[in-house]
Design a protein around this motif. Structure first.
Motif, PDB file in Angstrom:
ATOM      1  N   PRO A  14       0.837  -1.144  -0.047  1.00 37.78           N
ATOM      2  CA  PRO A  14      -0.176   0.219   0.005  1.00 37.78           C
ATOM      3  C   PRO A  14       0.919   1.462   0.090  1.00 37.78           C
ATOM      4  N   VAL A  15       1.798   1.424   0.688  1.00 38.05           N
ATOM      5  CA  VAL A  15       2.809   2.471   0.799  1.00 38.05           C
ATOM      6  C   VAL A  15       3.165   2.765  -0.722  1.00 38.05           C
ATOM      7  N   LEU A  16       3.813   1.783  -1.536  1.00 34.31           N
ATOM      8  CA  LEU A  16       4.480   2.062  -2.593  1.00 34.31           C
ATOM      9  C   LEU A  16       3.034   2.711  -3.624  1.00 34.31           C
ATOM     10  N   ALA A  17       1.918   2.135  -3.676  1.00 34.33           N
ATOM     11  CA  ALA A  17       0.801   2.281  -4.393  1.00 34.33           C
ATOM     12  C   ALA A  17       0.561   3.984  -3.983  1.00 34.33           C
ATOM     13  N   ALA A  18       0.493   4.216  -2.794  1.00 35.29           N
ATOM     14  CA  ALA A  18       0.302   5.475  -2.434  1.00 35.29           C
ATOM     15  C   ALA A  18       1.146   6.600  -2.833  1.00 35.29           C
ATOM     16  N   THR A  19       2.607   5.929  -2.800  1.00 37.86           N
ATOM     17  CA  THR A  19       3.598   6.803  -3.392  1.00 37.86           C
ATOM     18  C   THR A  19       3.433   7.121  -4.753  1.00 37.86           C
ATOM     19  N   ARG A  20       3.180   6.210  -5.483  1.00 35.63           N
ATOM     20  CA  ARG A  20       3.046   6.568  -6.972  1.00 35.63           C
ATOM     21  C   ARG A  20       2.022   7.416  -7.262  1.00 35.63           C
ATOM     22  N   GLN A  21       0.914   7.373  -6.511  1.00 38.79           N
ATOM     23  CA  GLN A  21      -0.436   8.296  -6.587  1.00 38.79           C
ATOM     24  C   GLN A  21       0.267   9.773  -6.043  1.00 38.79           C
ATOM     25  N   LEU A  22       1.101   9.944  -5.183  1.00 34.48           N
ATOM     26  CA  LEU A  22       1.330  11.006  -4.835  1.00 34.48           C
ATOM     27  C   LEU A  22       2.522  11.798  -5.693  1.00 34.48           C
ATOM     28  N   GLU A  46       1.058  15.263   4.120  1.00 34.88           N
ATOM     29  CA  GLU A  46       0.284  14.287   3.399  1.00 34.88           C
ATOM     30  C   GLU A  46       1.211  13.097   2.983  1.00 34.88           C
ATOM     31  N   LEU A  47       2.716  13.284   3.003  1.00 35.18           N
ATOM     32  CA  LEU A  47       3.641  12.233   2.884  1.00 35.18           C
ATOM     33  C   LEU A  47       3.528  11.283   4.203  1.00 35.18           C
ATOM     34  N   ALA A  48       3.461  12.040   5.309  1.00 36.28           N
ATOM     35  CA  ALA A  48       3.212  11.359   6.293  1.00 36.28           C
ATOM     36  C   ALA A  48       2.099  10.524   6.540  1.00 36.28           C
ATOM     37  N   GLN A  49       0.862  10.893   6.066  1.00 35.73           N
ATOM     38  CA  GLN A  49      -0.361  10.327   6.256  1.00 35.73           C
ATOM     39  C   GLN A  49      -0.351   9.184   5.620  1.00 35.73           C
ATOM     40  N   ALA A  50       0.553   9.046   4.234  1.00 36.58           N
ATOM     41  CA  ALA A  50       0.813   8.020   3.532  1.00 36.58           C
ATOM     42  C   ALA A  50       1.396   6.802   4.153  1.00 36.58           C
ATOM     43  N   GLY A  51       2.194   7.094   5.133  1.00 37.27           N
ATOM     44  CA  GLY A  51       3.182   6.262   5.950  1.00 37.27           C
ATOM     45  C   GLY A  51       4.381   6.131   5.450  1.00 37.27           C
ATOM     46  N   GLY A  63       4.026   0.844  13.465  1.00 35.18           N
ATOM     47  CA  GLY A  63       4.805   1.250  12.223  1.00 35.18           C
ATOM     48  C   GLY A  63       4.571   0.097  11.105  1.00 35.18           C
ATOM     49  N   LEU A  64       5.325   0.088  10.198  1.00 33.22           N
ATOM     50  CA  LEU A  64       4.977  -0.700   8.988  1.00 33.22           C
ATOM     51  C   LEU A  64       6.181  -1.612   8.863  1.00 33.22           C
ATOM     52  N   GLU A  65       7.576  -1.427   9.443  1.00 41.38           N
ATOM     53  CA  GLU A  65       8.402  -2.698   9.380  1.00 41.38           C
ATOM     54  C   GLU A  65       8.613  -3.191   7.996  1.00 41.38           C
ATOM     55  N   MET A  66       8.945  -2.189   7.025  1.00 40.33           N
ATOM     56  CA  MET A  66       8.895  -2.775   5.731  1.00 40.33           C
ATOM     57  C   MET A  66      10.446  -3.359   5.122  1.00 40.33           C
ATOM     58  N   HIS A  67      10.425  -4.130   4.188  1.00 41.86           N
ATOM     59  CA  HIS A  67      11.623  -4.707   3.825  1.00 41.86           C
ATOM     60  C   HIS A  67      12.564  -3.823   3.208  1.00 41.86           C
ATOM     61  N   PRO A  68      13.762  -3.657   3.516  1.00 43.16           N
ATOM     62  CA  PRO A  68      14.462  -2.772   2.821  1.00 43.16           C
ATOM     63  C   PRO A  68      14.260  -2.386   1.562  1.00 43.16           C
ATOM     64  N   ALA A  69      14.203  -3.469   0.744  1.00 43.20           N
ATOM     65  CA  ALA A  69      14.124  -3.248  -0.648  1.00 43.20           C
ATOM     66  C   ALA A  69      12.736  -2.406  -1.044  1.00 43.20           C
ATOM     67  N   LEU A  70      11.992  -2.335  -0.350  1.00 44.49           N
ATOM     68  CA  LEU A  70      10.635  -1.749  -0.691  1.00 44.49           C
ATOM     69  C   LEU A  70      10.659  -0.244  -0.208  1.00 44.49           C
ATOM     70  N   VAL A  71      11.604   0.061   0.928  1.00 41.88           N
ATOM     71  CA  VAL A  71      11.972   1.311   1.487  1.00 41.88           C
ATOM     72  C   VAL A  71      12.644   1.825   0.232  1.00 41.88           C
ATOM     73  N   ILE A  72      13.834   1.461  -0.339  1.00 44.11           N
ATOM     74  CA  ILE A  72      14.512   1.837  -1.317  1.00 44.11           C
ATOM     75  C   ILE A  72      13.400   2.245  -2.465  1.00 44.11           C
ATOM     76  N   GLU A  73      12.496   1.311  -2.862  1.00 43.77           N
ATOM     77  CA  GLU A  73      11.829   1.654  -4.135  1.00 43.77           C
ATOM     78  C   GLU A  73      10.751   2.913  -3.842  1.00 43.77           C
ATOM     79  N   ALA A  74      10.180   2.914  -2.727  1.00 44.45           N
ATOM     80  CA  ALA A  74       9.485   3.992  -2.233  1.00 44.45           C
ATOM     81  C   ALA A  74      10.238   5.551  -2.198  1.00 44.45           C
ATOM     82  N   VAL A  75      11.520   5.453  -1.739  1.00 44.09           N
ATOM     83  CA  VAL A  75      12.395   6.796  -1.921  1.00 44.09           C
ATOM     84  C   VAL A  75      12.714   7.056  -3.267  1.00 44.09           C
ATOM     85  N   GLU A  76      12.962   6.008  -4.002  1.00 47.14           N
ATOM     86  CA  GLU A  76      13.320   6.164  -5.351  1.00 47.14           C
ATOM     87  C   GLU A  76      12.244   6.813  -6.193  1.00 47.14           C
TER      88      GLU A  76
END
Length: 393
Positions: A14-22, A46-51, A63-76
């Motif tokens: 969900p965080v990646l999906a929200a990030t793509r929309q933002l 708004e970014l905080a609300q997206a997690g 928290g979301l405790e996401m896999h590091p690879a997913l964190v990289i993708e969101a920031v990217e």
């Protein structure tokens, strides 16, 4: 590419999906971010609300405790839309890893609100004088990115007693301490060549009392939350988003050059499109290969290290290769941006060109100590089997 602006399948995090929309909305405010020299408060919220600032906070604390690879993708994704926005999210998200090292009551106080943003500077530029129950802290830290939107800030400090540094073996004891924003003075010193919208001015505290339980050491203490994410190398987790910002900026540079090359006509070449020039074709091909190779190496080492962390088997070599992938991604991204800027010709120098912003942003990002060229010396020593100080790996 995984950084497509379109939302992927319903099975995506969900965080990646929200990030793509933002991302398109962030990109649309890029000039505002640059001019304001900080991330606007409403956008940060708004970014905080997206997690995005809770990606590495333990699930036990909401928290979301996401896999590091997913964190990289969101920031990217965010850095591709706007380098400064990606940088601010990187700082806030990765600083929040400290929640796993704090005693639970303090972690819940600081990270209990779902929209809380934390930031600060881990470099030990302050002094923490030992007193009953904690420390009296004074110091001033540069590069406090995104601090204007934070409720809590951290600062690294050398521990002293009666003004004398307390030693842990041959080196002074260093701790990271949390300050509520009310105890911090923010200095508007961020007049930089790139990443202008990060608000990375100085933060300062003067004789502020910090309870002992609101301080941690990523060097000498183990995380209090026993989960695979926090068995990942501490400094590797802290710096996780830096190469992601670089990859996002470089991808944006390729995007911009590609769009320009299919529009710009060269009067000196009979009105031929820039995209028809062999030198430009070669530059884009090499840039694509360079960027994707660096990204693949980054994700390979992150995934390998995380798998080792789940088994409790992270070695010094894992740590060295992880940091190598960070530094390599940064250096590769800078080469890509340079090549795209050069290929664009004189058009790229104007303020209206996103390529000049990519150039300025990437060459500020390269100055971060976590990915500085000097890191290669320690990494090379490990790979060669030579003694080296690996504490900061």
């Amino acid at each position: 590419m995984t950084t497509s602006a379109a939302v992927k399948s319903a099975g995506e995090h969900p965080v990646l999906a929200a990030t793509r929309q933002l991302a398109p909305r962030v990109a649309a405010r890029s000039e505002e971010i640059e001019s304001a020299r900080r991330l606007p408060a409403d956008l940060a919220n708004e970014l905080a609300q997206a997690g995005l600032f809770r990606m590495v906070v333990p699930e036990a604390y909401g928290g979301l405790e996401m896999h590091p690879a997913l964190v990289i993708e969101a920031v990217e994704i965010l850095a591709r839309a706007d380098g400064s926005a990606g940088w601010c999210v990187m700082i806030g998200a990765c600083t929040a890893m400290c929640s796993a090292w704090l005693p639970e009551p303090q972690a819940r106080v600081i990270y209990g609100a779902p929209d809380v943003i934390t930031g600060g500077v881990a470099a030990p530029l302050g002094r923490a004088e030992l007193v009953e129950g904690g420390y009296r802290v004074s110091g001033r830290w540069a590069w406090a990115s995104g601090s204007q939107n934070c409720r809590w800030l951290v600062g690294g400090a050398v521990v002293t007693k009666d003004g004398v540094p307390q030693m842990r073996g041959p080196v002074p004891e260093v701790r990271t301490l949390f300050f509520p924003i009310e105890d911090v003075t923010l200095h508007d010193t961020w007049h930089a060549s790139g990443l202008c919208g990060t608000g990375s001015g100085d933060m300062e505290v003067k004789d502020v009392f910090v309870p002992a339980e609101r301080s941690i050491s990523l060097i000498t203490e183990r995380p209090r939350v026993a989960r695979p994410l926090y068995a990942f190398p501490a400094f590797g987790l802290l710096g996780l988003g830096i190469p992601a910002v670089a990859l996002g900026i470089a991808r944006r540079a390729i995007d911009e050059l590609t769009a320009l090359a299919n529009q710009k006509k060269l009067m000196t070449h009979g009105g031929q499109l820039l995209a028809r020039r062999a030198a430009v074709q070669e530059a884009v091909a090499e840039a694509e290969a360079t960027l994707r190779a660096a990204r693949a190496f980054l994700l390979e080492t992150v995934n390998t290290t995380f798998e080792a962390a789940t088994r409790g088997e992270v070695t010094v070599k894992h740590r060295a290769e992880l940091r190598l992938s960070y530094t390599h991604a940064m250096r590769s991204a800078a080469r890509v941006v340079d090549r795209m800027y050069e290929a664009a010709g004189g058009t790229a120098v104007y303020r209206a060109s996103p390529l000049q912003r990519c150039l300025r942003d990437i060459h500020v990002a390269t100055q971060h100590a976590m990915v500085a060229p000097s890191t290669l010396e320690v990494i090379g020593s490990v790979l060669l089997g030579v003694d080296a100080n690996t504490v900061m790996l």
